[in-house]
Design a protein around this motif. Structure first.
Motif, PDB file in Angstrom:
ATOM      1  N   GLN A  68       0.820  -1.205   0.000  1.00  0.00           N
ATOM      2  CA  GLN A  68       0.000   0.000   0.000  1.00  0.00           C
ATOM      3  C   GLN A  68       0.859   1.262   0.000  1.00  0.00           C
ATOM      4  O   GLN A  68       1.978   1.268   0.521  1.00  0.00           O
ATOM      5  CB  GLN A  68      -0.884   0.038   1.258  1.00  0.00           C
ATOM      6  CG  GLN A  68      -1.764  -1.176   1.472  1.00  0.00           C
ATOM      7  CD  GLN A  68      -2.217  -1.278   2.917  1.00  0.00           C
ATOM      8  OE1 GLN A  68      -1.411  -1.343   3.833  1.00  0.00           O
ATOM      9  NE2 GLN A  68      -3.515  -1.279   3.122  1.00  0.00           N
ATOM     10  N   MET A  69       0.297   2.326  -0.560  1.00  0.00           N
ATOM     11  CA  MET A  69       0.835   3.667  -0.375  1.00  0.00           C
ATOM     12  C   MET A  69      -0.133   4.400   0.546  1.00  0.00           C
ATOM     13  O   MET A  69      -1.332   4.489   0.252  1.00  0.00           O
ATOM     14  CB  MET A  69       0.959   4.409  -1.704  1.00  0.00           C
ATOM     15  CG  MET A  69       1.353   5.878  -1.561  1.00  0.00           C
ATOM     16  SD  MET A  69       3.005   6.127  -0.846  1.00  0.00           S
ATOM     17  CE  MET A  69       4.029   5.731  -2.279  1.00  0.00           C
ATOM     18  N   VAL A  70       0.369   4.896   1.662  1.00  0.00           N
ATOM     19  CA  VAL A  70      -0.475   5.547   2.662  1.00  0.00           C
ATOM     20  C   VAL A  70      -0.091   7.018   2.756  1.00  0.00           C
ATOM     21  O   VAL A  70       1.083   7.351   2.954  1.00  0.00           O
ATOM     22  CB  VAL A  70      -0.325   4.880   4.043  1.00  0.00           C
ATOM     23  CG1 VAL A  70      -1.257   5.538   5.056  1.00  0.00           C
ATOM     24  CG2 VAL A  70      -0.616   3.385   3.950  1.00  0.00           C
ATOM     25  N   SER A  71      -1.081   7.892   2.602  1.00  0.00           N
ATOM     26  CA  SER A  71      -0.869   9.334   2.719  1.00  0.00           C
ATOM     27  C   SER A  71      -1.600   9.841   3.958  1.00  0.00           C
ATOM     28  O   SER A  71      -2.757   9.468   4.199  1.00  0.00           O
ATOM     29  CB  SER A  71      -1.400  10.060   1.481  1.00  0.00           C
ATOM     30  OG  SER A  71      -0.783   9.580   0.303  1.00  0.00           O
ATOM     31  N   PHE A  72      -0.922  10.673   4.744  1.00  0.00           N
ATOM     32  CA  PHE A  72      -1.501  11.262   5.952  1.00  0.00           C
ATOM     33  C   PHE A  72      -1.547  12.779   5.800  1.00  0.00           C
ATOM     34  O   PHE A  72      -0.590  13.390   5.328  1.00  0.00           O
ATOM     35  CB  PHE A  72      -0.635  10.958   7.184  1.00  0.00           C
ATOM     36  CG  PHE A  72      -0.499   9.509   7.533  1.00  0.00           C
ATOM     37  CD1 PHE A  72      -1.344   8.924   8.462  1.00  0.00           C
ATOM     38  CD2 PHE A  72       0.490   8.735   6.958  1.00  0.00           C
ATOM     39  CE1 PHE A  72      -1.202   7.586   8.796  1.00  0.00           C
ATOM     40  CE2 PHE A  72       0.642   7.403   7.286  1.00  0.00           C
ATOM     41  CZ  PHE A  72      -0.208   6.825   8.207  1.00  0.00           C
ATOM     42  N   THR A  73      -2.637  13.368   6.242  1.00  0.00           N
ATOM     43  CA  THR A  73      -2.730  14.822   6.321  1.00  0.00           C
ATOM     44  C   THR A  73      -3.214  15.192   7.715  1.00  0.00           C
ATOM     45  O   THR A  73      -4.215  14.659   8.197  1.00  0.00           O
ATOM     46  CB  THR A  73      -3.711  15.389   5.277  1.00  0.00           C
ATOM     47  OG1 THR A  73      -3.285  15.004   3.974  1.00  0.00           O
ATOM     48  CG2 THR A  73      -3.758  16.908   5.349  1.00  0.00           C
ATOM     49  N   HIS A  74      -2.465  16.090   8.362  1.00  0.00           N
ATOM     50  CA  HIS A  74      -2.854  16.596   9.682  1.00  0.00           C
ATOM     51  C   HIS A  74      -2.611  18.097   9.675  1.00  0.00           C
ATOM     52  O   HIS A  74      -1.467  18.548   9.703  1.00  0.00           O
ATOM     53  CB  HIS A  74      -2.044  15.922  10.785  1.00  0.00           C
ATOM     54  CG  HIS A  74      -2.311  16.478  12.160  1.00  0.00           C
ATOM     55  ND1 HIS A  74      -3.570  16.508  12.718  1.00  0.00           N
ATOM     56  CD2 HIS A  74      -1.485  17.034  13.082  1.00  0.00           C
ATOM     57  CE1 HIS A  74      -3.507  17.044  13.920  1.00  0.00           C
ATOM     58  NE2 HIS A  74      -2.253  17.383  14.164  1.00  0.00           N
ATOM     59  N   LEU A  82       5.168   3.806   2.493  1.00  0.00           N
ATOM     60  CA  LEU A  82       4.809   2.534   1.881  1.00  0.00           C
ATOM     61  C   LEU A  82       4.592   1.523   2.996  1.00  0.00           C
ATOM     62  O   LEU A  82       5.357   1.498   3.969  1.00  0.00           O
ATOM     63  CB  LEU A  82       5.926   2.050   0.957  1.00  0.00           C
ATOM     64  CG  LEU A  82       6.230   2.902  -0.268  1.00  0.00           C
ATOM     65  CD1 LEU A  82       7.561   2.479  -0.892  1.00  0.00           C
ATOM     66  CD2 LEU A  82       5.115   2.772  -1.295  1.00  0.00           C
ATOM     67  N   THR A  83       3.561   0.715   2.875  1.00  0.00           N
ATOM     68  CA  THR A  83       3.332  -0.317   3.878  1.00  0.00           C
ATOM     69  C   THR A  83       3.153  -1.671   3.211  1.00  0.00           C
ATOM     70  O   THR A  83       2.709  -1.769   2.067  1.00  0.00           O
ATOM     71  CB  THR A  83       2.083  -0.022   4.736  1.00  0.00           C
ATOM     72  OG1 THR A  83       0.925   0.031   3.899  1.00  0.00           O
ATOM     73  CG2 THR A  83       2.239   1.281   5.493  1.00  0.00           C
ATOM     74  N   PRO A 184     -12.979  -4.282   0.165  1.00  0.00           N
ATOM     75  CA  PRO A 184     -12.025  -3.385   0.840  1.00  0.00           C
ATOM     76  C   PRO A 184     -10.574  -3.624   0.447  1.00  0.00           C
ATOM     77  O   PRO A 184      -9.780  -2.679   0.378  1.00  0.00           O
ATOM     78  CB  PRO A 184     -12.253  -3.688   2.324  1.00  0.00           C
ATOM     79  CG  PRO A 184     -13.656  -4.195   2.396  1.00  0.00           C
ATOM     80  CD  PRO A 184     -13.848  -4.975   1.123  1.00  0.00           C
ATOM     81  N   TRP A 185     -10.213  -4.883   0.169  1.00  0.00           N
ATOM     82  CA  TRP A 185      -8.818  -5.203  -0.137  1.00  0.00           C
ATOM     83  C   TRP A 185      -8.383  -4.651  -1.494  1.00  0.00           C
ATOM     84  O   TRP A 185      -7.191  -4.478  -1.742  1.00  0.00           O
ATOM     85  CB  TRP A 185      -8.611  -6.718  -0.096  1.00  0.00           C
ATOM     86  CG  TRP A 185      -8.917  -7.302   1.243  1.00  0.00           C
ATOM     87  CD1 TRP A 185     -10.059  -7.947   1.616  1.00  0.00           C
ATOM     88  CD2 TRP A 185      -8.094  -7.260   2.409  1.00  0.00           C
ATOM     89  NE1 TRP A 185      -9.991  -8.313   2.937  1.00  0.00           N
ATOM     90  CE2 TRP A 185      -8.794  -7.911   3.448  1.00  0.00           C
ATOM     91  CE3 TRP A 185      -6.819  -6.742   2.678  1.00  0.00           C
ATOM     92  CZ2 TRP A 185      -8.274  -8.055   4.733  1.00  0.00           C
ATOM     93  CZ3 TRP A 185      -6.292  -6.884   3.961  1.00  0.00           C
ATOM     94  CH2 TRP A 185      -7.018  -7.534   4.969  1.00  0.00           C
ATOM     95  N   ASN A 203      -3.889   3.514  -0.775  1.00  0.00           N
ATOM     96  CA  ASN A 203      -4.009   2.991  -2.133  1.00  0.00           C
ATOM     97  C   ASN A 203      -3.262   1.670  -2.248  1.00  0.00           C
ATOM     98  O   ASN A 203      -2.050   1.616  -1.976  1.00  0.00           O
ATOM     99  CB  ASN A 203      -3.420   3.982  -3.142  1.00  0.00           C
ATOM    100  CG  ASN A 203      -4.287   5.211  -3.321  1.00  0.00           C
ATOM    101  OD1 ASN A 203      -5.330   5.163  -3.951  1.00  0.00           O
ATOM    102  ND2 ASN A 203      -3.856   6.328  -2.743  1.00  0.00           N
ATOM    103  N   PRO A 204      -3.956   0.592  -2.624  1.00  0.00           N
ATOM    104  CA  PRO A 204      -3.247  -0.671  -2.847  1.00  0.00           C
ATOM    105  C   PRO A 204      -2.324  -0.555  -4.049  1.00  0.00           C
ATOM    106  O   PRO A 204      -2.646   0.118  -5.035  1.00  0.00           O
ATOM    107  CB  PRO A 204      -4.375  -1.679  -3.094  1.00  0.00           C
ATOM    108  CG  PRO A 204      -5.535  -0.858  -3.553  1.00  0.00           C
ATOM    109  CD  PRO A 204      -5.404   0.480  -2.888  1.00  0.00           C
TER     110      PRO A 204
END
Length: 206
Positions: A68-74, A82-83, A184-185, A203-204
């Motif tokens: 996965q590509m994980v994006s965080f916004t705070h 990347l996970t 979901p996957w 995003n997978p």
């Protein structure tokens, strides 16, 4: 078509190999921490991690692997990583890498304890148990989540997306999860944690 399939398979295998290699480097400059398996999601709601057995029981596969590509916004801050999420009958493993490939963390939950091996660069502010809990809220069956949730409830809601869920308590919605695919996957997943002003997009990677 076969070339495309082979290309996607090779890419997934490469990501897993890179993750394993970088984990060996992580051990040289990291700390091992045993984390709490129950996390507060709001003033009243608390979620305790649960095993992957029910997830695998609903799947035709004996194990699940997802890059996965994980994006965080705070607020004004934006981060990406990347996970690699791995599930089998014994454990749930989540590996995190920076976009340039630096090893950041590995989380292993065996159904009883949550072990976190993380880069010293992350510091003590990185709460691994929260990330693991969010992943379970996203992918675990709603019924299983609610068995391990107190002070709140995860519900499926009507929306203009193929699938939407909300974690609610007496005060209203705490977390909203939307999926662009009924599976979901396979879906791009958006997570809004209103109480913490955090937005995540997952995003997978095929």
């Amino acid at each position: 078509m076969w070339l495309n399939l082979l290309g996607r398979s090779a890419k997934k295998i490469l990501l897993r190999v890179v993750a394993l290699l970088l984990l060996s480097l992580l051990s040289a400059c990291s700390q091992q921490i045993e984390r709490q398996t129950c996390v507060p999601l709001a003033s009243e709601a608390q979620y305790c991690l649960s095993s992957a057995s029910a997830v695998l029981a609903m799947s035709s596969q004996q194990d699940i692997s997802l890059s996965q590509m994980v994006s965080f916004t705070h607020g004004q801050e934006n981060h990406e990583l990347l996970t690699q999420l791995e599930l089998n009958s014994q454990r749930m493993t989540l590996v995190g890498l920076a976009p340039l490939g630096q090893a950041l963390f590995t989380l292993v939950y065996d159904g009883q304890t949550l072990q976190s091996q993380q880069s010293l660069l992350l510091g003590e502010q990185f709460k691994a148990e929260y990330l693991m809990a969010i992943m379970q809220l996203i992918y675990w069956p709603t019924e299983q989540i609610n068995q391990h949730l107190t002070g709140g409830e995860l519900v499926t809601i009507a929306c203009d997306m193929p699938l939407c869920k909300q974690l609610i308590d007496a005060s209203g919605a705490l977390i909203t999860i939307t999926y662009n695919d009924i599976d979901p996957w396979s879906a791009q997943v958006n997570v809004d944690i209103d109480v913490a002003d955090i937005h995540m997009q997952i995003n997978p990677i095929d």
